[in-house]
Design an enzyme around this catalytic site. Structure first.
Site, PDB file in Angstrom:
ATOM      1  N   THR A   1     -86.796  35.554  53.128  1.00 30.55           N
ATOM      2  CA  THR A   1     -86.420  36.429  54.006  1.00 30.55           C
ATOM      3  C   THR A   1     -87.258  35.860  55.023  1.00 30.55           C
ATOM      4  O   THR A   1     -86.920  35.154  55.697  1.00 30.55           O
ATOM      5  CB  THR A   1     -87.037  36.770  52.928  1.00 30.55           C
ATOM      6  OG1 THR A   1     -87.416  38.147  53.831  1.00 30.55           O
ATOM      7  CG2 THR A   1     -88.127  36.389  53.095  1.00 30.55           C
TER       8      THR A   1
ATOM      9  N   ASP B   1     -83.005  39.521  45.454  1.00 27.32           N
ATOM     10  CA  ASP B   1     -82.503  40.179  46.244  1.00 27.32           C
ATOM     11  C   ASP B   1     -83.165  41.725  44.915  1.00 27.32           C
ATOM     12  O   ASP B   1     -83.590  41.599  43.875  1.00 27.32           O
ATOM     13  CB  ASP B   1     -81.347  40.175  45.093  1.00 27.32           C
ATOM     14  CG  ASP B   1     -80.440  41.230  45.601  1.00 27.32           C
ATOM     15  OD1 ASP B   1     -80.590  41.500  46.534  1.00 27.32           O
ATOM     16  OD2 ASP B   1     -79.499  41.790  44.597  1.00 27.32           O
ATOM     17  N   SER B   2     -83.056  42.966  45.735  1.00 27.67           N
ATOM     18  CA  SER B   2     -83.797  44.012  44.734  1.00 27.67           C
ATOM     19  C   SER B   2     -82.690  45.327  45.083  1.00 27.67           C
ATOM     20  O   SER B   2     -81.909  45.449  46.096  1.00 27.67           O
ATOM     21  CB  SER B   2     -85.644  44.202  45.083  1.00 27.67           C
ATOM     22  OG  SER B   2     -85.180  44.117  46.435  1.00 27.67           O
TER      23      SER B   2
HETATM   24  P1  IMP Z   1     -83.737  43.449  49.376  1.00 31.36           P
HETATM   25  O1  IMP Z   1     -83.287  42.839  48.271  1.00 31.36           O
HETATM   26  O2  IMP Z   1     -85.304  43.327  49.385  1.00 31.36           O
HETATM   27  O3  IMP Z   1     -83.904  43.659  51.026  1.00 31.36           O
HETATM   28  O4  IMP Z   1     -83.712  45.086  49.169  1.00 31.36           O
HETATM   29  C1  IMP Z   1     -82.221  45.977  48.813  1.00 31.36           C
HETATM   30  C2  IMP Z   1     -82.718  47.312  48.785  1.00 31.36           C
HETATM   31  O5  IMP Z   1     -83.418  48.375  47.624  1.00 31.36           O
HETATM   32  C3  IMP Z   1     -83.344  48.032  49.942  1.00 31.36           C
HETATM   33  O6  IMP Z   1     -83.065  47.936  51.081  1.00 31.36           O
HETATM   34  C4  IMP Z   1     -84.450  49.369  49.632  1.00 31.36           C
HETATM   35  O7  IMP Z   1     -82.990  49.920  49.760  1.00 31.36           O
HETATM   36  C5  IMP Z   1     -84.150  48.981  47.833  1.00 31.36           C
HETATM   37  N1  IMP Z   1     -85.656  48.846  47.829  1.00 31.36           N
HETATM   38  C6  IMP Z   1     -85.911  47.145  47.131  1.00 31.36           C
HETATM   39  N2  IMP Z   1     -87.248  47.759  46.917  1.00 31.36           N
HETATM   40  C7  IMP Z   1     -87.566  48.517  47.450  1.00 31.36           C
HETATM   41  C8  IMP Z   1     -89.143  48.843  47.190  1.00 31.36           C
HETATM   42  O8  IMP Z   1     -89.813  48.761  46.727  1.00 31.36           O
HETATM   43  N3  IMP Z   1     -88.594  50.330  47.875  1.00 31.36           N
HETATM   44  C9  IMP Z   1     -88.109  51.204  47.497  1.00 31.36           C
HETATM   45  N4  IMP Z   1     -86.711  50.778  48.357  1.00 31.36           N
HETATM   46  C10 IMP Z   1     -86.342  49.958  47.836  1.00 31.36           C
END
Ligand code: IMP
Length: 199
Positions: free
Chosen positions: A8, A70-71
């Site tokens: 990351t 991934d989230s």
């Molecule tokens: P990433 O995979 O961590 O980059 O998250 C992908 C997307 O999921 C982010 O751009 C947010 O739109 C959403 N997201 C993931 N985690 C959170 C959180 O803890 N709060 C709010 N949005 C989240």
């Protein structure tokens, strides 16, 4: 000491990762700190697949063990949308004010009990000898009727914790990390790395 790279570039994530994985017997580095640059296409069909794709690709480049996450947000009434497309929902450059209002509008008239949602985080580990594993952490909540709170990011202002009566944007960083999908997934990954003696 062995090195563990977390795939990351996000400083807040690195802070949380160091807080939770800090006492493992490894030096934890971000991709930047490890001198690795990669633009990886996340074309998996699940959070787990995307996390594995990232971990595998960076592991191949680095030749060292790598974790990747991934989230996203799953809304039950919308059949799991925005899901793995959470960052890309309505376009990567669209503000979260607009994305959040759009989701509230799509749930207009939907009663409390059908507004259930969760944040999901998959964390994958990839090792140079080909071993791989993946874990999932979640936090359950519901989509509110308006944005509330100034903390956090993304969908936090519309994600409510009914038992606490607040949105995750109203929690402090520490409070959120202690119960969040990412915190839960990191704790699971830590347990797995220790239990299976993977390091
Ligand atoms: P990433 O995979 O961590 O980059 O998250 C992908 C997307 O999921 C982010 O751009 C947010 O739109 C959403 N997201 C993931 N985690 C959170 C959180 O803890 N709060 C709010 N949005 C989240």
């Amino acid at each position: 000491m062995k090195r563990l790279i977390f795939a990351t570039g996000n400083k807040d994530k690195m802070k949380e990762i160091r807080e939770i994985l800090g006492d493992l017997p490894v030096e934890i580095l971000s991709m930047k700190e490890a001198g690795i640059q990669a633009d990886i296409e996340e074309n998996g069909k699940s959070f787990e697949e995307n996390a594995l794709i990232k971990a595998r690709a960076v592991c191949r480049l680095a030749g060292e063990m790598v974790l990747a996450d991934d989230s996203g947000l799953e809304i039950d009434y919308l059949n799991g949308e925005p899901g793995i497309y959470s960052a890309r929902y309505m376009g990567e450059d669209t503000s979260y004010k607009i994305k959040n209002q759009n989701l509230i509008d799509r749930l207009a008239g939907v009663p409390d009990e059908e507004r259930t949602a969760r944040f999901v985080c998959a964390i994958a580990a990839a090792f140079p000898d080909g071993r791989e594993c993946v874990v999932r952490g979640t936090i359950e909540g519901m989509i509110g009727y308006e944005e509330r709170g100034e903390n956090g990011f993304g969908y936090d202002p519309i994600f409510y914790l009914p038992d606490r009566g607040v949105s995750t944007a109203e929690l402090s960083r520490e409070e959120k990390n202690s119960i969040s999908h990412r915190g839960n997934a990191l704790k699971k990954m830590k347990e797995l790395l220790e239990k299976e003696d993977l390091l």
